[in-house]
Scaffold this active site. Structure first.
Site, PDB file in Angstrom:
ATOM      1  N   ASP A   1       0.870  -1.173   0.000  1.00 59.78           N
ATOM      2  CA  ASP A   1       0.000   0.000   0.000  1.00 59.78           C
ATOM      3  C   ASP A   1       0.915   1.233   0.000  1.00 59.78           C
ATOM      4  O   ASP A   1       1.786   1.352   0.873  1.00 59.78           O
ATOM      5  CB  ASP A   1      -0.842  -0.071   1.294  1.00 59.78           C
ATOM      6  CG  ASP A   1      -1.827   1.079   1.431  1.00 59.78           C
ATOM      7  OD1 ASP A   1      -1.676   2.087   0.715  1.00 59.78           O
ATOM      8  OD2 ASP A   1      -2.731   0.959   2.281  1.00 59.78           O
TER       9      ASP A   1
ATOM     10  N   ARG B   1     -26.580  11.232 -13.762  1.00 64.61           N
ATOM     11  CA  ARG B   1     -26.455  10.921 -12.329  1.00 64.61           C
ATOM     12  C   ARG B   1     -25.779  12.085 -11.603  1.00 64.61           C
ATOM     13  O   ARG B   1     -25.053  12.870 -12.220  1.00 64.61           O
ATOM     14  CB  ARG B   1     -25.635   9.636 -12.153  1.00 64.61           C
ATOM     15  CG  ARG B   1     -26.374   8.412 -12.657  1.00 64.61           C
ATOM     16  CD  ARG B   1     -25.491   7.197 -12.700  1.00 64.61           C
ATOM     17  NE  ARG B   1     -24.388   7.358 -13.638  1.00 64.61           N
ATOM     18  CZ  ARG B   1     -23.489   6.405 -13.922  1.00 64.61           C
ATOM     19  NH1 ARG B   1     -23.568   5.234 -13.320  1.00 64.61           N
ATOM     20  NH2 ARG B   1     -22.526   6.617 -14.785  1.00 64.61           N
TER      21      ARG B   1
ATOM     22  N   ASN C   1     -10.884  10.760 -20.858  1.00 62.03           N
ATOM     23  CA  ASN C   1     -11.542   9.480 -20.562  1.00 62.03           C
ATOM     24  C   ASN C   1     -10.797   8.370 -21.292  1.00 62.03           C
ATOM     25  O   ASN C   1     -10.902   8.245 -22.510  1.00 62.03           O
ATOM     26  CB  ASN C   1     -13.002   9.510 -21.021  1.00 62.03           C
ATOM     27  CG  ASN C   1     -13.881  10.088 -19.960  1.00 62.03           C
ATOM     28  OD1 ASN C   1     -13.705  11.253 -19.592  1.00 62.03           O
ATOM     29  ND2 ASN C   1     -14.799   9.299 -19.436  1.00 62.03           N
TER      30      ASN C   1
ATOM     31  N   TYR D   1     -12.527  13.239  -4.819  1.00 64.44           N
ATOM     32  CA  TYR D   1     -11.525  12.652  -5.730  1.00 64.44           C
ATOM     33  C   TYR D   1     -10.789  13.754  -6.509  1.00 64.44           C
ATOM     34  O   TYR D   1      -9.563  13.714  -6.639  1.00 64.44           O
ATOM     35  CB  TYR D   1     -12.221  11.670  -6.682  1.00 64.44           C
ATOM     36  CG  TYR D   1     -11.373  11.210  -7.850  1.00 64.44           C
ATOM     37  CD1 TYR D   1     -10.250  10.399  -7.662  1.00 64.44           C
ATOM     38  CD2 TYR D   1     -11.700  11.586  -9.155  1.00 64.44           C
ATOM     39  CE1 TYR D   1      -9.478   9.987  -8.741  1.00 64.44           C
ATOM     40  CE2 TYR D   1     -10.938  11.174 -10.240  1.00 64.44           C
ATOM     41  CZ  TYR D   1      -9.825  10.373 -10.022  1.00 64.44           C
ATOM     42  OH  TYR D   1      -9.071   9.967 -11.100  1.00 64.44           O
TER      43      TYR D   1
HETATM   44  N1  LIG Z   1      -9.240   5.560 -16.472  1.00 57.96           N
HETATM   45  C1  LIG Z   1      -9.378   6.863 -16.700  1.00 57.96           C
HETATM   46  O1  LIG Z   1     -10.144   7.273 -17.593  1.00 57.96           O
HETATM   47  C2  LIG Z   1      -8.607   7.877 -15.892  1.00 57.96           C
HETATM   48  C3  LIG Z   1      -8.849   9.231 -16.113  1.00 57.96           C
HETATM   49  C4  LIG Z   1      -8.136  10.186 -15.387  1.00 57.96           C
HETATM   50  C5  LIG Z   1      -7.172   9.775 -14.476  1.00 57.96           C
HETATM   51  N2  LIG Z   1      -6.960   8.451 -14.250  1.00 57.96           N
HETATM   52  C6  LIG Z   1      -5.929   8.079 -13.259  1.00 57.96           C
HETATM   53  O2  LIG Z   1      -5.042   7.140 -13.843  1.00 57.96           O
HETATM   54  C7  LIG Z   1      -4.579   6.227 -12.846  1.00 57.96           C
HETATM   55  C8  LIG Z   1      -4.858   4.792 -13.266  1.00 57.96           C
HETATM   56  O3  LIG Z   1      -6.257   4.637 -13.452  1.00 57.96           O
HETATM   57  P1  LIG Z   1      -6.911   3.272 -13.936  1.00 57.96           P
HETATM   58  O4  LIG Z   1      -8.081   3.627 -14.752  1.00 57.96           O
HETATM   59  O5  LIG Z   1      -5.852   2.383 -14.503  1.00 57.96           O
HETATM   60  O6  LIG Z   1      -7.459   2.717 -12.545  1.00 57.96           O
HETATM   61  P2  LIG Z   1      -7.280   1.296 -11.852  1.00 57.96           P
HETATM   62  O7  LIG Z   1      -8.193   1.291 -10.670  1.00 57.96           O
HETATM   63  O8  LIG Z   1      -7.413   0.202 -12.864  1.00 57.96           O
HETATM   64  O9  LIG Z   1      -5.754   1.357 -11.347  1.00 57.96           O
HETATM   65  C9  LIG Z   1      -5.364   1.903 -10.120  1.00 57.96           C
HETATM   66  C10 LIG Z   1      -4.429   0.888  -9.461  1.00 57.96           C
HETATM   67  O10 LIG Z   1      -3.951   1.435  -8.237  1.00 57.96           O
HETATM   68  C11 LIG Z   1      -3.970   0.404  -7.249  1.00 57.96           C
HETATM   69  N3  LIG Z   1      -4.057   1.047  -5.932  1.00 57.96           N
HETATM   70  C12 LIG Z   1      -5.117   1.715  -5.413  1.00 57.96           C
HETATM   71  N4  LIG Z   1      -4.826   2.156  -4.166  1.00 57.96           N
HETATM   72  C13 LIG Z   1      -3.550   1.757  -3.907  1.00 57.96           C
HETATM   73  C14 LIG Z   1      -2.678   1.885  -2.782  1.00 57.96           C
HETATM   74  N5  LIG Z   1      -3.091   2.537  -1.665  1.00 57.96           N
HETATM   75  N6  LIG Z   1      -1.441   1.349  -2.847  1.00 57.96           N
HETATM   76  C15 LIG Z   1      -1.031   0.685  -3.953  1.00 57.96           C
HETATM   77  N7  LIG Z   1      -1.818   0.522  -5.061  1.00 57.96           N
HETATM   78  C16 LIG Z   1      -3.056   1.046  -5.025  1.00 57.96           C
HETATM   79  C17 LIG Z   1      -5.194  -0.428  -7.592  1.00 57.96           C
HETATM   80  O11 LIG Z   1      -5.171  -1.730  -7.047  1.00 57.96           O
HETATM   81  C18 LIG Z   1      -5.153  -0.432  -9.110  1.00 57.96           C
HETATM   82  O12 LIG Z   1      -4.402  -1.530  -9.609  1.00 57.96           O
HETATM   83  C19 LIG Z   1      -5.271   6.637 -11.549  1.00 57.96           C
HETATM   84  O13 LIG Z   1      -4.379   7.474 -10.839  1.00 57.96           O
HETATM   85  C20 LIG Z   1      -6.489   7.416 -12.010  1.00 57.96           C
HETATM   86  O14 LIG Z   1      -6.908   8.341 -11.044  1.00 57.96           O
HETATM   87  C21 LIG Z   1      -7.647   7.491 -14.932  1.00 57.96           C
END
Ligand SMILES: NC(=O)c1ccc[n+]([C@@H]2O[C@H](COP(=O)([O-])OP(=O)(O)OC[C@H]3O[C@@H](n4cnc5c(N)ncnc54)[C@H](O)[C@@H]3O)[C@@H](O)[C@H]2O)c1
Length: 312
Positions: A53, A265, A172, A143
Site C-alpha cells: 500500500d 447521475r 476518458n 476525488y
Molecule cells: N481511467 C481513466 O479514464 C482515468 C482518467 C483520469 C485519471 N486516471 C488516473 O489514472 C490512474 C490509473 O487509473 P486506472 O483507470 O488504470 O485505474 P485502476 O483502478 O485500474 O488502477 C489503479 C491501481 O492502483 C492500485 N491502488 C489503489 N490504491 C492503492 C494503494 N493505496 N497502494 C497501492 N496501489 C493502489 C489499484 O489496485 C489499481 O491496480 C489513476 O491514478 C487514475 O486516477 C484514470
C-alpha cells in the site's frame, strides 16, 4: 545495473500498459500495487511485483531503496468518485499522503515522477471547452480535490527540488484490460453489455460529452513526459457524446440494440473536453489512434478477455 522504472498501480488498467511499454523499451519494470482495484493477472509476467500500500511509507521506502529506480510512473490511486464521497479520508490518504510518499521515496534516488491526474473531475462544469491547463480547477468531488492536492505536491517538489516531475491530466481513457465492473469506463461497460446481448443505459439521455483517448496514446504521452517538468492535458481535444460513442461501438460489435435512456447521475459533468496543444508543443506528443479504430480494436480485445473471464 539495469535501468529500472517503478510503476505504481501497475496491476490496474492503465498502469499495466505502462509496465508493458517500459519492458518493451528494454528496461526493468517493478510494479507496486495493493490490488485494491487491480488484479495480479494484469501485471506483465516480465515485471517484478511488490504488493504494498503506498500509504505505508516504510514498506515503500524499502522497495525503492532495494530497486534504486531511475524513473517513476505513479498511477496507484483511489480512483472512484463514489468511494471518495463515502470515504474522503481514505481517498485523501491514498491520493495525497500516498503521492507524497512516492515523491519523497523518488527523491532519495533522484528519479523523476510522472503523476496521473484527471481532466474532467478537476475542471468542473463551467470550464470553457476545450479546457486548457491554465483553467483554475473547480472539482466537485473529494476525488478531484485529492488529485489536485497530489498535483500541488508534484509541481511544488519539481520547483523546489529541481527534479523534473510531470503531471498528466488524462481524458476518458479506454482500451483493452479496462474493467467493465467499475462506475466509469463506459467503453468497457457498454462492450460487456453488448457482448451479453443486454441493452446499456445511456445517462443524460446520451447527450453528455467526453474526450475519449486510447490507452496506448496515454502511455506514449507518459513516456515522453518522464524527465520533463510541467502539467499536461493528455486528451484528443475532440468532444464525443455518449450516444455517438454507443453507435460507433454497435458498429464494431455488429449489434443493433436500442439503449435505455436515463437522466444524468448526481455529480456527473455535462461536457468535458481538453485542449492538449501544450503536450504537442512541449512533449512532441499527439494522439495517434482515431476513436472509431480504437473502439473496434478495443471491442475485439475486451470480448476475448470477457470470454476468458478476465478484465478485472
Ligand atoms: N481511467 C481513466 O479514464 C482515468 C482518467 C483520469 C485519471 N486516471 C488516473 O489514472 C490512474 C490509473 O487509473 P486506472 O483507470 O488504470 O485505474 P485502476 O483502478 O485500474 O488502477 C489503479 C491501481 O492502483 C492500485 N491502488 C489503489 N490504491 C492503492 C494503494 N493505496 N497502494 C497501492 N496501489 C493502489 C489499484 O489496485 C489499481 O491496480 C489513476 O491514478 C487514475 O486516477 C484514470
Amino acid at each position: 545495473m539495469p535501468d529500472t522504472a517503478i510503476v505504481t498501480g501497475g496491476a490496474g488498467f492503465i498502469g499495466s500498459h505502462v509496465a508493458d511499454a517500459v519492458i518493451a523499451e528494454g528496461r526493468r519494470a517493478v510494479v507496486i500495487d495493493d490490488l485494491s482495484s487491480g488484479s495480479a493477472g494484469r501485471v506483465p509476467s516480465e515485471a517484478d511485483f511488490e504488493e504494498i500500500d503506498i500509504v505505508d511509507r516504510d514498506a515503500l521506502e524499502r522497495v525503492f531503496d532495494s530497486v534504486k529506480p531511475s524513473a517513476i510512473f505513479h498511477l496507484a490511486a483511489q480512483s472512484s468518485v463514489t468511494v471518495s464521497v463515502k470515504d474522503p479520508g481514505r481517498d485523501c490518504a491514498v491520493n495525497v499522503q500516498g503521492t507524497l510518499n512516492v515523491l519523497e521515496c523518488a527523491g532519495r534516488h533522484e528519479a523523476p515522477v510522472v503523476f496521473t491526474s484527471t481532466g474532467g473531475a478537476l475542471y468542473g462544469n463551467d470550464a470553457p471547452i476545450p479546457t486548457d491547463e491554465q483553467r483554475i480547477p473547480a472539482p466537485v468531488a473529494p476525488y478531484g480535490a485529492s488529485k489536485w492536492a497530489g498535483e500541488a505536491y508534484i509541481t511544488t517538489w519539481a520547483r523546489a527540488g529541481r527534479l523534473p516531475h510531470a503531471v498528466c491530466r488524462l481524458g476518458n481513457v479506454y482500451g483493452p484490460r479496462q474493467s467493465p465492473h467499475g462506475e466509469a469506463g463506459v467503453v468497457s461497460i457498454f462492450s460487456h453489455r453488448l457482448w451479453q446481448g443486454e441493452t446499456p443505459t445511456l445517462y443524460g439521455h446520451g447527450r453528455p460529452t467526453r474526450d475519449y483517448v486510447h490507452v496506448h496514446d496515454v502511455v506514449s504521452a507518459m513516456l515522453k513526459a518522464s524527465g520533463v517538468t510541467g502539467v499536461f492535458n493528455v486528451a484528443t481535444g475532440i468532444e464525443t457524446d455518449v450516444a455517438s460513442l454507443y453507435e460507433m461501438l454497435q458498429r464494431a460489435a455488429g449489434t443493433k440494440l436500442e439503449p435505455k435512456l436515463a437522466p444524468l447521475r448526481e455529480g456527473e459533468l455535462e461536457r468535458s473536453c481538453m485542449d492538449a496543444t501544450r503536450a504537442e508543443r512541449e512533449l512532441g506528443w499527439k494522439p495517434a489512434i482515431p476513436l472509431s479504430e480504437g473502439l473496434a480494436s478495443t471491442y475485439t480485445a475486451l470480448v476475448e478477455e470477457f470470454e476468458r473471464g478476465g478484465s478485472g
